[in-house]
Design a protein around this motif. Structure first.
Motif, mmCIF file in Angstrom:
data_model
loop_
_atom_site.group_PDB
_atom_site.id
_atom_site.type_symbol
_atom_site.label_atom_id
_atom_site.label_comp_id
_atom_site.label_asym_id
_atom_site.label_seq_id
_atom_site.Cartn_x
_atom_site.Cartn_y
_atom_site.Cartn_z
ATOM 1 N N UNK A 154 0.713 -1.315 0.058
ATOM 2 C CA UNK A 154 0.058 0.024 0.139
ATOM 3 C C UNK A 154 0.605 1.244 0.106
ATOM 4 N N UNK A 155 0.146 2.485 -0.833
ATOM 5 C CA UNK A 155 1.254 3.518 -0.223
ATOM 6 C C UNK A 155 -0.009 4.659 -0.374
ATOM 7 N N UNK A 198 -4.890 5.262 7.022
ATOM 8 C CA UNK A 198 -3.924 3.881 6.716
ATOM 9 C C UNK A 198 -2.765 3.918 6.486
ATOM 10 N N UNK A 199 -2.206 4.964 5.795
ATOM 11 C CA UNK A 199 -1.056 5.174 5.254
ATOM 12 C C UNK A 199 -0.215 6.609 5.397
ATOM 13 N N UNK A 200 -0.491 7.267 6.499
ATOM 14 C CA UNK A 200 0.356 8.247 7.243
ATOM 15 C C UNK A 200 0.290 8.072 8.625
ATOM 16 N N UNK A 211 4.440 9.692 5.352
ATOM 17 C CA UNK A 211 3.690 8.839 4.692
ATOM 18 C C UNK A 211 4.483 7.256 4.959
ATOM 19 N N UNK A 212 3.622 6.299 4.799
ATOM 20 C CA UNK A 212 4.185 5.011 4.898
ATOM 21 C C UNK A 212 3.700 4.016 3.784
ATOM 22 N N UNK A 213 4.316 3.098 3.672
ATOM 23 C CA UNK A 213 4.018 1.969 2.679
ATOM 24 C C UNK A 213 4.029 0.484 3.581
ATOM 25 N N UNK A 214 2.851 -0.033 3.416
ATOM 26 C CA UNK A 214 2.701 -1.400 4.135
ATOM 27 C C UNK A 214 2.897 -2.548 3.420
ATOM 28 N N UNK A 249 3.922 -5.574 7.694
ATOM 29 C CA UNK A 249 5.346 -4.765 7.657
ATOM 30 C C UNK A 249 4.864 -3.410 7.347
ATOM 31 N N UNK A 250 5.285 -2.417 8.318
ATOM 32 C CA UNK A 250 5.007 -1.071 7.918
ATOM 33 C C UNK A 250 6.286 -0.375 7.810
#
Length: 932
Positions: A154-155, A198-200, A211-214, A249-250
């Motif tokens: 995810x991005x 979900x992604x910050x 920001x994150x990528x899971x 994993x994040x």
């Protein structure tokens, strides 16, 4: 100096949890990361709040904000050159309060925990998105062998209309797209957009974020293939609530600092902060049998070897078995166990989880208490004890699980082994305190619940105030019966009580100095023989920033004569007030407590000593007397004591003398250990001071003013006969035998004043831990010297280990002497040539030593039982003159099944055992019936 984590090779078969953890750390070590130890589970946030460490990045916040560099001095035991810009670890985390609180869900599903490990890798202004994503793919797909078609990423895709910060993370999308295309997968399917929720990633409302990528894994049943429709179905599950597709994993790209006003400021440098739940990773790898079985896969964090040892021990203690059942939601949406097995399995999961939370917290210095995170621990412990009733535990059981946890996780987190005895002592005290009211509280709740449609705030408060039930425990009992609790009414009553306590506290407290304290009656000290007592509060006094409670009687030793004061707790109803230290003014004992609240004057309370700490002090104090004797033997009778200090960690002893030679120090240490392993009796006697002046063998400090009656502590000789080799005037607490001290080591000697030297020494567990640390250090150093140096160091290590073995032999001999003394005591309890005794929490070897000691001096029938290490040992000996009436083998064959075991033997001697320690008294009662 030790490595932060042990190295464990990955298995070619289904890997163990230890191998999975090591694979992660070894991988990042290959990528030039410094492997650092976990931070303490207690964390103080930047606003001063005392909370729990709830994420791997907590300890790195100052580095992310540019307030300090990643200096290796921050991490004891880490060997690294320069300032590391890359790190990896497994962090101990607790989520049981505040923003991240999983407490109420623990036990009801397969994945919630209050304690868990977070695997993480970190970049401090070094690498960024490209390396982080590349290494994530390499570890997950190439090293762990996750099937690529089941992997989704995810991005971050912001919603600008809602004011989301930052732009779409296109760079991460392109990096992931390259990876998926490399194995023939469509990135449009395997990369999913996520919103700010979900992604910050934000640890809290303020602080480092970005920001994150899971990475998510699709666990739905079916064969592994490249079917596009199947993959599209899996992609739809990402960021949903379906447990068959979960995040593992994040990778967070720390770029901003979230400000209190809601704005985001770019940080001085860009960082990487990742987190992968260790228990979840283990459950996926082990549950799918290393990705070979998705049809029958059981993905549960609790069905792994992370929890298996604890479950096995629970089964031994309770006789119940864990079968992995899960309760389902009822019509109201509440998940409530219905069947007996569901209730048992929920109890197993709750108890195992809470054991880890409490053990790691206590090891890191956070104990159950009355405020903030300390009260959270007390709530968690009482919740575990309540679930123990589901497994039919009526007596304290929780503390007995600490040994297996320390054994299982002590290689990675050695603090569990170092603090094991302290953890057990704290848990046992807390458990005993709650056990006194638990059954009465549950019975009262059952009565109330059977006649009411809901639980009132008044009743919930009564359970809290009288029986120590936290509100969440009452809510748990209510949910199990489909009832609700008036929490608003409860909170109102709680606030009213706090206000009354504040007003009463201010009214009762007297702000005084130490010299102004007066009481009508002196405090009666019972601590030489007891570790707990009932007492009455005479006064509550305030001295600057401290609050002291004066009691009519006390078991806490008050600081005096070089021995530090005891700590412990004052228990009043639902509340426990930690006693941080104890001192005295005249004959008045002052028990200093933590926090602003205090028990009211006139209250009847229970006072308990921290037994583990007290016993450590006693070992060091008795060792001080032996050291004094050895000093006279080696140096001179004129080496006069000038002062001493005794605490749980060490002892210091000041004396007038010139500098001691290495040979003299070695002789002192040797003599002291010889007297310790001789297991001499330690006794104390009150005598008129005039008798002391007439006995030159009794040491005293000249210049001191002594009362008319003094206390003489004697080591060796006949107890109380004043004929020991060491006799000193002393009011401190001591071991009963010198063998209880264990190992004794000198660690320092030097000048403290003109003509005055100081010896520093350690004893017991402190000495043992130091010996182990020295051995490990020698091993480390041996790799940094030449071949001859290695040979010499290896010889030193061998000699050290040989000395340790000799000490163990000596301690064994001391145990046999102690058993002989115990045998003599038991003979006095025999009736009609029959001696039946429960020796308590001692091992089978000790019981056998007592039995052997009885053989030569007792003619009759002997039946002994013990419960050391959670196992029952039974043995019977029947003298020849009595075998016509009863035989040893018959006795054991009859009583061993009562404790869940078996055994047998010959007419003169038989031995057996079992696992049910709660039935030992019943077994011995049956033995008494057999022998008549």
């Amino acid at each position: 100096m030790r490595a932060p984590f042990p190295v464990v090779p990955m298995s070619a078969k289904i890997p163990t949890a230890a191998e999975i953890r090591a694979t992660f750390l070894d991988f990042f070590k290959e990528k030039q990361h410094t492997i650092v130890p976990s931070d303490n589970v207690g964390y103080t946030s930047r606003d001063g709040a005392r909370i729990f460490t709830n994420a791997g990045m907590n300890q790195f916040v100052p580095i992310f904000l540019g307030e300090r560099q990643a200096d290796v001095d921050t991490w004891p035991g880490v060997l690294s050159k320069g300032l590391p810009t890359r790190a990896a670890d497994t962090q101990k985390c607790i989520r049981a309060g505040g923003k991240h609180n999983d407490l109420e869900d623990v036990g009801l599903d397969t994945y919630h925990h209050t304690f868990f490990e977070m695997l993480g890798n970190w970049s401090f202004g070094d690498y960024f998105k490209k390396e982080a994503i590349s290494w994530s793919w390499e570890l997950i797909v190439e090293r762990f062998k996750f099937p690529p078609s089941r992997v989704f990423a995810t991005i971050y895709q912001p919603n600008k209309e809602k004011g989301d910060p930052a732009d779409r993370d296109q760079e991460s999308w392109e990096l992931w797209a390259e990876k998926f295309r490399s194995v023939g997968l469509d990135p449009e399917i395997h990369i999913v957009n996520g919103n700010k929720k979900d992604n910050f990633w934000m640890m809290a409302d303020t602080g480092p974020c970005g920001p994150c990528t899971e990475i998510h894994i699709d666990l739905t049943p079916g064969p592994i293939n490249l079917d596009e429709d199947r993959q599209r179905a899996g992609a739809k599950l990402v960021n949903g609530s379906d447990a068959s597709c979960i995040e593992i994993w994040n990778n967070v790209f720390i770029q901003y600092n979230a400000n209190p006003d809601g704005t985001f400021t770019p940080l001085p440098a860009q960082h990487v902060d990742t987190g992968m739940g260790f228990e979840r990773l283990t459950s996926i790898i082990q549950g799918t049998k290393n990705f070979t079985d998705f049809e029958t896969a059981k993905i549960s964090n609790y069905d792994t070897d992370v929890f298996e040892p604890i479950f096995n021990e629970l089964t031994k203690l309770s006789g119940k078995h864990y079968l992995s059942t899960l309760p389902i939601a009822n019509e109201q949406g509440h998940v409530i166990p219905v069947t007996d097995q569901e209730k048992i399995d929920v109890a197993f999961r709750v108890i195992a989880d809470h054991l880890r939370t409490l053990s790691f917290s206590i090891a890191d210095g956070i104990q159950p208490g009355n405020s903030d995170r300390n009260y959270t621990l007390r709530r968690i412990l009482r919740r575990a004890v309540k679930y123990g009733r589901t497994l039919e535990f009526k007596e304290p059981f929780f503390y007995k699980l600490v040994d297996v946890l320390a054994q299982h996780m002590g290689d990675v987190f050695p603090e569990l082994r170092v603090k094991k005895d302290q953890i057990k002592s704290v848990l046992k005290l807390e458990e005993e305190a709650f056990n006194r009211t638990l059954d009465r509280g549950i019975a009262l709740f059952e009565s109330e619940a059977s006649s009411r449609p809901s639980i009132s705030g008044d009743f919930a408060f009564q359970l809290y105030d009288t029986f120590g039930f936290p509100l969440d425990l009452t809510e748990l009992l209510a949910r199990e019966r489909g009832l609700t609790v008036d929490t608003i009414g409860f909170e109102k009553l709680m606030e009213e009580q706090k206000q009354r306590a504040r007003e009463a506290g201010q009214k009762n407290k007297k702000v005084v100095s130490m010299t102004e304290i007066e009481t009508k009656d002196a405090t009666q000290f019972l601590g030489y023989d007891e570790l707990s007592t009932e007492a009455k509060v005479l006064e509550v006094v305030s001295m600057k920033d401290k609050t002291a409670v004066v009691l009519d009687r006390s078991v806490c030793y008050a600081e005096m004569g070089g021995q530090v004061g005891d700590s412990g707790q004052i228990i009043l109803g639902a509340n426990a007030y930690p006693v941080s230290s104890t001192t005295k003014v005249g004959n008045t004992w002052l028990h200093f407590i933590e926090g602003e609240e205090a028990p009211a004057t006139g209250a009847e309370i229970q006072l308990e000593v921290d037994a583990t700490r007290r016993h450590a002090i006693e070992r060091h104090h008795t060792a001080t007397h032996i050291l004094h004797w050895a000093l006279h033997e080696v140096v001179s009778q004129d080496a006069t004591q000038k002062g001493s200090n005794v605490n749980p960690d060490k002892l210091t002893f000041d004396f007038n003398s010139g500098a001691l030679t290495p040979g003299q120090l070695a002789d002192i240490e040797r003599l002291a250990n010889e007297r310790i392993v001789a297991n001499d009796t330690v006794s104390w006697t009150e005598v008129p001071y005039t008798d002391v002046k007439a006995n030159a063998s009794i040491m005293q400090l000249f210049g001191e003013k002594y009362p008319e009656v003094v206390r003489v502590v004697q080591i060796g000789g006949k107890a109380h006969a004043l004929n020991g080799y060491s006799m000193e005037l002393c009011g401190g607490t001591h071991t009963r035998h010198t063998g209880e001290i264990g190992l004794f080591r000198l660690v320092g000697e030097g000048a403290v004043a003109a003509g005055v030297r100081r010896i520093e020494a350690i004893a017991g567990l402190e000495a043992y831990n130091a010996a182990r640390a020295d051995a490990e250090l020698l091993k480390v150093l041996s790799g940094k010297v030449g071949s001859q140096g290695i040979h010499d160091l290896e010889k030193k290590i061998e000699n050290l280990l040989a000395q340790q073995k000799e000490l163990e032999k000596s301690l064994k001999a001391a145990q046999q002497r102690e058993a002989s003394g115990k045998a003599k005591e038991l003979i006095a309890t025999a009736e009609n040539n029959v001696l039946i005794a429960n020796l308590g929490d001692v091992d089978g070897d000790y019981a056998m030593a007592v039995n052997d000691a009885l053989k030569g001096v007792f003619n009759g029938v002997v039946v002994l039982g013990s419960t050391g290490h959670g196992n029952v040992t039974l043995m019977a000996t029947v003298s020849k003159d009595h075998q016509a009436k009863v035989q040893a083998g018959k006795i054991i064959q009859t009583i061993a099944p009562i404790v869940g075991g078996k055994g047998g033997g010959k007419p003169d001697f038989a031995r057996g055992g079992g696992k049910d320690v709660s039935k030992i008294d019943a077994a011995l009662a049956e033995a008494r019936k057999l022998v008549g």
